[in-house]
Scaffold this motif. Sequence first.
Motif, mmCIF file in Angstrom:
data_model
loop_
_atom_site.group_PDB
_atom_site.id
_atom_site.type_symbol
_atom_site.label_atom_id
_atom_site.label_comp_id
_atom_site.label_asym_id
_atom_site.label_seq_id
_atom_site.Cartn_x
_atom_site.Cartn_y
_atom_site.Cartn_z
ATOM 1 N N ALA A 149 5.905 10.995 -15.121
ATOM 2 C CA ALA A 149 6.032 12.528 -14.979
ATOM 3 C C ALA A 149 6.457 12.751 -13.451
ATOM 4 O O ALA A 149 6.086 13.759 -12.791
ATOM 5 C CB ALA A 149 4.710 13.371 -15.327
ATOM 6 N N THR A 150 7.008 11.784 -12.956
ATOM 7 C CA THR A 150 7.572 11.973 -11.389
ATOM 8 C C THR A 150 8.366 13.195 -11.309
ATOM 9 O O THR A 150 8.245 14.115 -10.408
ATOM 10 C CB THR A 150 8.405 10.715 -11.117
ATOM 11 O OG1 THR A 150 7.359 9.475 -11.106
ATOM 12 C CG2 THR A 150 8.770 10.800 -9.726
ATOM 13 N N VAL A 151 9.351 13.294 -12.264
ATOM 14 C CA VAL A 151 10.063 14.397 -11.742
ATOM 15 C C VAL A 151 9.217 15.946 -12.470
ATOM 16 O O VAL A 151 9.653 16.900 -11.446
ATOM 17 C CB VAL A 151 11.436 14.404 -12.933
ATOM 18 C CG1 VAL A 151 12.245 15.558 -12.900
ATOM 19 C CG2 VAL A 151 12.476 13.080 -12.464
ATOM 20 N N GLN A 152 8.441 15.823 -13.319
ATOM 21 C CA GLN A 152 7.953 17.113 -13.606
ATOM 22 C C GLN A 152 7.031 17.451 -12.649
ATOM 23 O O GLN A 152 6.907 18.700 -12.312
ATOM 24 C CB GLN A 152 7.055 17.119 -14.819
ATOM 25 C CG GLN A 152 8.034 16.920 -16.268
ATOM 26 C CD GLN A 152 8.362 15.528 -16.662
ATOM 27 O OE1 GLN A 152 8.396 14.433 -15.679
ATOM 28 N NE2 GLN A 152 8.610 15.342 -17.923
ATOM 29 N N ALA A 188 0.804 -1.296 0.047
ATOM 30 C CA ALA A 188 0.051 -0.097 0.176
ATOM 31 C C ALA A 188 0.827 1.412 -0.146
ATOM 32 O O ALA A 188 0.430 2.320 -0.751
ATOM 33 C CB ALA A 188 -0.898 0.042 1.219
ATOM 34 N N PHE A 189 2.100 1.274 0.760
ATOM 35 C CA PHE A 189 3.057 2.313 0.778
ATOM 36 C C PHE A 189 3.342 2.770 -0.841
ATOM 37 O O PHE A 189 3.333 3.838 -1.041
ATOM 38 C CB PHE A 189 4.169 2.047 1.595
ATOM 39 C CG PHE A 189 5.119 3.195 1.205
ATOM 40 C CD1 PHE A 189 4.906 4.420 1.604
ATOM 41 C CD2 PHE A 189 6.293 2.891 0.546
ATOM 42 C CE1 PHE A 189 6.075 5.384 1.170
ATOM 43 C CE2 PHE A 189 7.360 3.560 0.352
ATOM 44 C CZ PHE A 189 7.231 4.660 0.778
ATOM 45 N N GLN A 190 3.877 1.998 -1.409
ATOM 46 C CA GLN A 190 4.290 1.839 -2.864
ATOM 47 C C GLN A 190 3.144 2.410 -3.849
ATOM 48 O O GLN A 190 3.507 3.300 -4.531
ATOM 49 C CB GLN A 190 4.804 0.582 -3.482
ATOM 50 C CG GLN A 190 6.063 0.165 -2.844
ATOM 51 C CD GLN A 190 5.851 -0.523 -1.452
ATOM 52 O OE1 GLN A 190 4.798 -0.571 -0.753
ATOM 53 N NE2 GLN A 190 6.964 -1.245 -0.965
ATOM 54 N N ALA A 211 3.088 5.930 -5.722
ATOM 55 C CA ALA A 211 2.584 6.037 -7.087
ATOM 56 C C ALA A 211 1.700 7.026 -7.454
ATOM 57 O O ALA A 211 1.390 7.677 -8.399
ATOM 58 C CB ALA A 211 2.421 4.616 -7.666
ATOM 59 N N GLY A 212 0.621 7.532 -6.431
ATOM 60 C CA GLY A 212 -0.492 7.909 -6.713
ATOM 61 C C GLY A 212 -0.165 9.687 -6.334
ATOM 62 O O GLY A 212 -1.046 10.279 -6.625
ATOM 63 N N LEU A 213 1.125 9.895 -5.962
ATOM 64 C CA LEU A 213 1.328 11.315 -5.897
ATOM 65 C C LEU A 213 1.572 12.396 -6.887
ATOM 66 O O LEU A 213 1.585 13.616 -6.973
ATOM 67 C CB LEU A 213 2.565 11.281 -4.881
ATOM 68 C CG LEU A 213 2.215 11.041 -3.368
ATOM 69 C CD1 LEU A 213 3.787 10.598 -3.070
ATOM 70 C CD2 LEU A 213 1.512 11.610 -3.044
ATOM 71 N N GLU A 214 1.665 11.839 -8.201
ATOM 72 C CA GLU A 214 2.016 12.673 -9.221
ATOM 73 C C GLU A 214 0.680 13.487 -9.572
ATOM 74 O O GLU A 214 0.910 14.893 -9.698
ATOM 75 C CB GLU A 214 2.068 11.628 -10.764
ATOM 76 C CG GLU A 214 3.321 11.224 -10.700
ATOM 77 C CD GLU A 214 3.582 10.603 -12.095
ATOM 78 O OE1 GLU A 214 2.741 10.522 -12.962
ATOM 79 O OE2 GLU A 214 4.787 9.956 -12.510
ATOM 80 N N VAL A 215 -0.620 13.088 -9.492
ATOM 81 C CA VAL A 215 -1.652 14.201 -9.730
ATOM 82 C C VAL A 215 -1.705 15.043 -8.331
ATOM 83 O O VAL A 215 -1.940 16.091 -8.441
ATOM 84 C CB VAL A 215 -2.816 13.249 -9.876
ATOM 85 C CG1 VAL A 215 -4.053 14.129 -9.813
ATOM 86 C CG2 VAL A 215 -2.630 12.508 -11.282
ATOM 87 N N ALA A 216 -1.547 14.139 -7.277
ATOM 88 C CA ALA A 216 -1.659 15.102 -6.074
ATOM 89 C C ALA A 216 -0.712 16.255 -6.130
ATOM 90 O O ALA A 216 -1.001 17.427 -5.535
ATOM 91 C CB ALA A 216 -1.392 14.247 -4.644
ATOM 92 N N ARG A 217 0.355 15.992 -6.667
ATOM 93 C CA ARG A 217 1.419 17.151 -6.620
ATOM 94 C C ARG A 217 1.101 18.240 -7.469
ATOM 95 O O ARG A 217 1.413 19.533 -7.398
ATOM 96 C CB ARG A 217 2.901 16.645 -6.727
ATOM 97 C CG ARG A 217 3.342 15.793 -5.405
ATOM 98 C CD ARG A 217 4.709 15.024 -5.427
ATOM 99 N NE ARG A 217 5.045 14.609 -4.021
ATOM 100 C CZ ARG A 217 5.949 13.648 -3.843
ATOM 101 N NH1 ARG A 217 6.547 12.978 -4.846
ATOM 102 N NH2 ARG A 217 6.206 13.022 -2.878
ATOM 103 N N ALA A 218 0.695 17.809 -8.577
ATOM 104 C CA ALA A 218 0.321 18.951 -9.557
ATOM 105 C C ALA A 218 -0.821 19.603 -9.094
ATOM 106 O O ALA A 218 -1.062 20.734 -9.348
ATOM 107 C CB ALA A 218 -0.346 18.100 -10.913
ATOM 108 N N HIS A 219 -1.927 18.852 -8.379
ATOM 109 C CA HIS A 219 -3.043 19.598 -7.485
ATOM 110 C C HIS A 219 -2.664 20.594 -6.513
ATOM 111 O O HIS A 219 -3.103 21.617 -6.428
ATOM 112 C CB HIS A 219 -3.897 18.544 -7.058
ATOM 113 C CG HIS A 219 -4.894 19.045 -6.307
ATOM 114 N ND1 HIS A 219 -5.153 18.423 -4.920
ATOM 115 C CD2 HIS A 219 -5.868 19.934 -6.417
ATOM 116 C CE1 HIS A 219 -6.334 19.140 -4.391
ATOM 117 N NE2 HIS A 219 -6.812 20.183 -5.345
ATOM 118 N N THR A 220 -1.380 20.198 -5.901
ATOM 119 C CA THR A 220 -0.821 21.143 -4.743
ATOM 120 C C THR A 220 -0.233 22.414 -5.586
ATOM 121 O O THR A 220 -0.444 23.326 -5.212
ATOM 122 C CB THR A 220 0.334 20.434 -4.068
ATOM 123 O OG1 THR A 220 -0.385 19.566 -3.147
ATOM 124 C CG2 THR A 220 0.966 21.741 -3.216
#
Length: 398
Positions: A323-326, A242-244, A248-257
Amino acid sequence: MTDQTPSSNPGYLTDERVMMRDLARTFTREEVLPVANRLDPEKGDIPRELVERMGDLGFFGILIPEELGGLGLGAFEYCLVAEELARGWMSVASIIARGNSFYHAVGGPPEERRAKIAAMAKGRYLGAAALSEPQTGSDLSSVACRARRDGDEWVITGNKYWCTFADGADFIRVLCRIDEPLPASGRARTVSVVVEKPRGELPEGVTGSPIPKIGYFGWKTWELHFDGVRAAVDPRESDGRAFQATAAGLEVARAHTAARSIGLAQAALDHAIGYAQERVQFGEPIANFQAIRFKIATMATEIEAARQLMYHTCHEIDAGRPATVQTSMVKYFASEMAERVTSEALQILGGAGYTTLHPVERFWRDARLTKIFEGTSEIQQRIISDRLLGKPVRPARS
């Protein structure tokens, strides 16, 4: 709330996207901003009526597939709406994630799951996330809260911290560790357990208290203690990673931030421009003074640079490209920018900016948080530098 946004790349902003952006902008100006100006000073919660109105407009279901009752759109539309909502109140821009980013967590039999997700797309079934702990923040792989299997149920015991909306949500998604280690790595397995609850209350077996915050009002953020809390096992949660999956779901969350950061900065700039044009000192508006004009020029440039980086990043996400880096870059750049710009806006207002009579202080307080949640600025710098340089190789000790 005026519109000082420069014209943007027409290749990104289709007619449909412009319509959606303008809908969110009008809604923010007419419905969000008055509520924020009234309730933020008294640390009040987002009214349920406002949530329902957002649900009617489809804001909770932007990312939810059409076949599940959502709009079936992408990160681009999601971030366009979030930016506009943040120009009124960042908490309102944040609460839409409790549908868009949570529908994957909804469990149960297929028909029940579909019904819950359809309700989620309308803002009528929303989630909260209990990830961090008193001693665990950026390193979520080290969570100590435990889930023990007992037949078809998990039994959860432990502490969680920074659980926003724990009281107002319809369920809480709890990141827990289980005792069996992962193969090869030997690291603890983790599961994401959905705990159903009555809206307006904490789950049975959970105690807690709101954390005193300097901003991000509109909803409460909780410290929670789970004492033998039972929740159904989701058969989809089987591999203990679940941690992984969360990472992995943080890409959209970081764009949202990033979108929320840009919205805060734009709102602060709009207010500073209006104030500078009206405030008279030494016989003329302070907007005539070069020092103020150069501040505004710099602020506008930084906002537009962050916005275009966000557009590009969302385009990459929606195209299905890694898009992890972006996303780390745009989250880092936009949040750092938002703190600078909102601080400069407060400076333009002078003493008036340091009062609660103007919303600039709210934008400033909330912008400071964007550098911390969804991964601190330092975490983003680590991700970016690891991709450019490779991970550090520590010399062996003799």
